[in-house]
Design a protein around this motif. Sequence first.
Motif, PDB file in Angstrom:
ATOM      1  N   ILE A  72      -3.565   6.503  -2.258  1.00 26.42           N
ATOM      2  CA  ILE A  72      -2.599   5.915  -0.739  1.00 26.42           C
ATOM      3  C   ILE A  72      -1.360   7.329  -0.706  1.00 26.42           C
ATOM      4  O   ILE A  72      -1.465   7.985   0.283  1.00 26.42           O
ATOM      5  CB  ILE A  72      -2.293   4.996  -0.389  1.00 26.42           C
ATOM      6  N   ARG A  73      -0.836   8.352  -1.730  1.00 28.52           N
ATOM      7  CA  ARG A  73       0.235   9.331  -1.510  1.00 28.52           C
ATOM      8  C   ARG A  73      -0.323  10.294  -2.367  1.00 28.52           C
ATOM      9  O   ARG A  73      -0.801  10.406  -3.158  1.00 28.52           O
ATOM     10  CB  ARG A  73       1.124   8.474  -1.602  1.00 28.52           C
TER      11      ARG A  73
ATOM     12  N   CYS B 108      -3.752   7.800   6.445  1.00 35.20           N
ATOM     13  CA  CYS B 108      -4.650   6.391   5.846  1.00 35.20           C
ATOM     14  C   CYS B 108      -5.358   6.620   5.128  1.00 35.20           C
ATOM     15  O   CYS B 108      -6.339   6.223   6.075  1.00 35.20           O
ATOM     16  CB  CYS B 108      -3.934   4.907   6.269  1.00 35.20           C
TER      17      CYS B 108
ATOM     18  N   PRO C  67       5.978  -2.648   8.322  1.00 37.07           N
ATOM     19  CA  PRO C  67       5.863  -1.064   8.750  1.00 37.07           C
ATOM     20  C   PRO C  67       5.614  -1.117   9.826  1.00 37.07           C
ATOM     21  O   PRO C  67       4.694  -1.831  11.079  1.00 37.07           O
ATOM     22  CB  PRO C  67       4.330  -0.666   7.859  1.00 37.07           C
TER      23      PRO C  67
ATOM     24  N   GLN D 135       7.036   2.664  10.782  1.00 34.81           N
ATOM     25  CA  GLN D 135       6.619   4.135   9.931  1.00 34.81           C
ATOM     26  C   GLN D 135       6.759   5.425  11.152  1.00 34.81           C
ATOM     27  O   GLN D 135       7.243   6.266  10.710  1.00 34.81           O
ATOM     28  CB  GLN D 135       4.707   4.136  10.347  1.00 34.81           C
TER      29      GLN D 135
ATOM     30  N   ASP E 284       7.886   0.103   6.356  1.00 31.60           N
ATOM     31  CA  ASP E 284       7.488   1.798   5.566  1.00 31.60           C
ATOM     32  C   ASP E 284       7.795   2.568   6.739  1.00 31.60           C
ATOM     33  O   ASP E 284       7.776   2.774   8.213  1.00 31.60           O
ATOM     34  CB  ASP E 284       6.154   1.533   4.886  1.00 31.60           C
TER      35      ASP E 284
ATOM     36  N   ILE F 183       6.669   7.472   7.528  1.00 33.74           N
ATOM     37  CA  ILE F 183       6.291   8.312   7.354  1.00 33.74           C
ATOM     38  C   ILE F 183       6.927   9.195   7.577  1.00 33.74           C
ATOM     39  O   ILE F 183       6.990   9.343   9.464  1.00 33.74           O
ATOM     40  CB  ILE F 183       4.932   8.783   7.488  1.00 33.74           C
TER      41      ILE F 183
ATOM     42  N   PHE G  96       9.279   7.441   3.472  1.00 30.98           N
ATOM     43  CA  PHE G  96       7.634   8.633   2.582  1.00 30.98           C
ATOM     44  C   PHE G  96       7.934   9.955   3.172  1.00 30.98           C
ATOM     45  O   PHE G  96       7.949   9.948   4.462  1.00 30.98           O
ATOM     46  CB  PHE G  96       6.100   7.896   2.673  1.00 30.98           C
ATOM     47  N   LYS G  97       7.700  11.087   2.428  1.00 32.21           N
ATOM     48  CA  LYS G  97       6.711  12.090   3.130  1.00 32.21           C
ATOM     49  C   LYS G  97       5.603  12.102   3.709  1.00 32.21           C
ATOM     50  O   LYS G  97       4.867  12.016   2.753  1.00 32.21           O
ATOM     51  CB  LYS G  97       7.245  14.027   2.700  1.00 32.21           C
ATOM     52  N   TYR G  98       4.895  12.714   5.193  1.00 37.02           N
ATOM     53  CA  TYR G  98       4.069  12.472   4.567  1.00 37.02           C
ATOM     54  C   TYR G  98       3.465  13.550   3.746  1.00 37.02           C
ATOM     55  O   TYR G  98       3.868  14.941   3.717  1.00 37.02           O
ATOM     56  CB  TYR G  98       3.419  12.812   6.628  1.00 37.02           C
TER      57      TYR G  98
ATOM     58  N   ARG H 266      -4.509  13.380   3.449  1.00 34.27           N
ATOM     59  CA  ARG H 266      -4.848  13.068   2.941  1.00 34.27           C
ATOM     60  C   ARG H 266      -6.609  13.513   3.320  1.00 34.27           C
ATOM     61  O   ARG H 266      -7.004  13.267   4.699  1.00 34.27           O
ATOM     62  CB  ARG H 266      -5.406  11.405   2.607  1.00 34.27           C
TER      63      ARG H 266
HETATM   64  N1  5AD Z   1       1.528  10.141   3.233  1.00 36.93           N
HETATM   65  C1  5AD Z   1       2.940   9.691   3.550  1.00 36.93           C
HETATM   66  N2  5AD Z   1       3.366   7.965   3.320  1.00 36.93           N
HETATM   67  C2  5AD Z   1       1.770   7.217   4.098  1.00 36.93           C
HETATM   68  N3  5AD Z   1       1.719   6.573   3.432  1.00 36.93           N
HETATM   69  C3  5AD Z   1       0.343   5.543   3.981  1.00 36.93           C
HETATM   70  N4  5AD Z   1      -0.041   6.845   3.755  1.00 36.93           N
HETATM   71  C4  5AD Z   1       0.678   8.119   3.658  1.00 36.93           C
HETATM   72  C5  5AD Z   1       0.320   9.229   3.642  1.00 36.93           C
HETATM   73  N5  5AD Z   1      -0.854   9.902   4.287  1.00 36.93           N
HETATM   74  C6  5AD Z   1       2.831   4.731   3.409  1.00 36.93           C
HETATM   75  C7  5AD Z   1       2.695   4.646   4.870  1.00 36.93           C
HETATM   76  C8  5AD Z   1       1.755   2.617   4.263  1.00 36.93           C
HETATM   77  C9  5AD Z   1       2.833   2.923   2.511  1.00 36.93           C
HETATM   78  C10 5AD Z   1       1.708   1.858   2.356  1.00 36.93           C
HETATM   79  O1  5AD Z   1       2.920   4.188   2.072  1.00 36.93           O
HETATM   80  O2  5AD Z   1       4.234   4.042   5.045  1.00 36.93           O
HETATM   81  O3  5AD Z   1       2.879   1.749   5.247  1.00 36.93           O
END
Ligand code: 5AD
Length: 446
Positions: free
Chosen positions: A55-56, A173, A268, A270, A308, A310, A339-341, A344
């Motif tokens: 996922i990350r 995602c 979340p 985001q 959550d 981003i 999280f930092k974006y 993916r």
């Molecule tokens: N970049 C950063 N954070 C992400 N998440 C999911 N995909 C990404 C991504 N490409 C985070 C979202 C989600 C959590 C499980 O992981 O915030 O809710």
Amino acid sequence: MSEPAPRKRLYIKTYGCQMNVYDSERMADVLAPLGYGVTDSPEDADLVVLNTCHIREKATEKVYSELGQIRRMKAARAEAGADMTIAVAGCVAQAEGEEIMRRQPAVDLVVGPQAYHQLPELIARAHRARGERLAADFAPEEKFDALTVARRPTGVTAFLTVQEGCDKFCTFCVVPYTRGGEWSRPAEAIEAEARALADKGVREVTLLGQNVNAYDGEGGLAALVRRLATIPGLDRIRYTTSHPRDMDDALIAAHAEVEALMPYLHLPVQAGSDKVLKAMNRAHTAESYVRLIEKIRAARPDIAISGDFIVGFPGERDADFEATLQIVREVGYASAFSFKYSRRPGTPAAAMPGQVAEPVKEERLARLQALLDEQQRAFNDAQIGRTLPVLFEKAGRHAGQLVGRSPHLQAVHVSAPERMLGRIVPVRIEGAARNSLAGALELETV
Ligand code: 5AD
Ligand code: SF4
């Protein structure tokens, strides 16, 4: 079924979400009858399973680098005349398939998230030959059917998967691609598993799903919660993770009415900018999310909200990021993940213009986390002086201490006798840190 004493050692490394933690427990369950007992050290393991998540950020690379280290342990064992079987499971296995075995030939088998009940058979096959080893495409029903008898809970709390997959396609995602579309287990099967857990002493279940509140059995998640709440011994119910657009009135009413449903919600958001939310395909606005939280709080005023976030999604400008800070201030979170974006491959956002520079993401993340930390502390501090029911889960780090959870999912450290493990006991909260509370037993319970 009585199980043989462990003759072989199993090391499982779990990455990522709670769904994977649950899957790893189940893998250990299906392997126990084959004589595998869990070990903490990969060096001594006869079987190593990496249960992966992609996922990350850079998750795939991390798996390959971990595999490089494990390959060396396998070689060392081979020199000493012992075998090691290496299996890669989970979402990276699903996404990369046989590519993994091509890139790292020491890997013996790859098993996708829907097929781990086949681990015993796959392992047997891998031991016999190095032939066809990929089993990534199985219907989720089969997985659950094959596993319903094997569950051995280790404590007083347990995860229970009720839903898998996601149809939401948030543009950042990978889950809709790796875990597939939304799928819900039949309520009867869930109830049977929950009863079996309760019979074995489990007091709290966390219902799991990538989109758990999209559970589409009769009456939705609200009906499922009400059904499970009638099971004797099952005193606490939680669920995670939810999407704002599936947070319906029935579920909100359940928060007001079902005593066993704990006052904690991971919902979340985001981001706080409508422009960014739209680009993320979240199907809610900042305003609609805040209204939703108000409605939930009207039903259950003491509910702890978690989220959550981003930062640095493509196209996020300073003003957009400020809107994220603003929504955090408006909502007031008890806890959060941020999280930092991370780009993916294959997801729409990876190809969007306006990718944000790394230092900008870092600076935004630091500011957001400072604010979220402050809120978490404030939420914890607000418990001081209150008496909360705490479910004692395990021994604490210090002798004579137990650790439990408050209704709001806060860890609570208490001096208490071991016989209180598995009990829900009133605790007077006396201290708070960012990640936990400290308390004392009410005198009459001692
Ligand atoms: N970049 C950063 N954070 C992400 N998440 C999911 N995909 C990404 C991504 N490409 C985070 C979202 C989600 C959590 C499980 O992981 O915030 O809710
Ligand atoms: Fe991913 Fe969005 Fe589905 Fe959550 S709701 S799993 S973030 S696509």
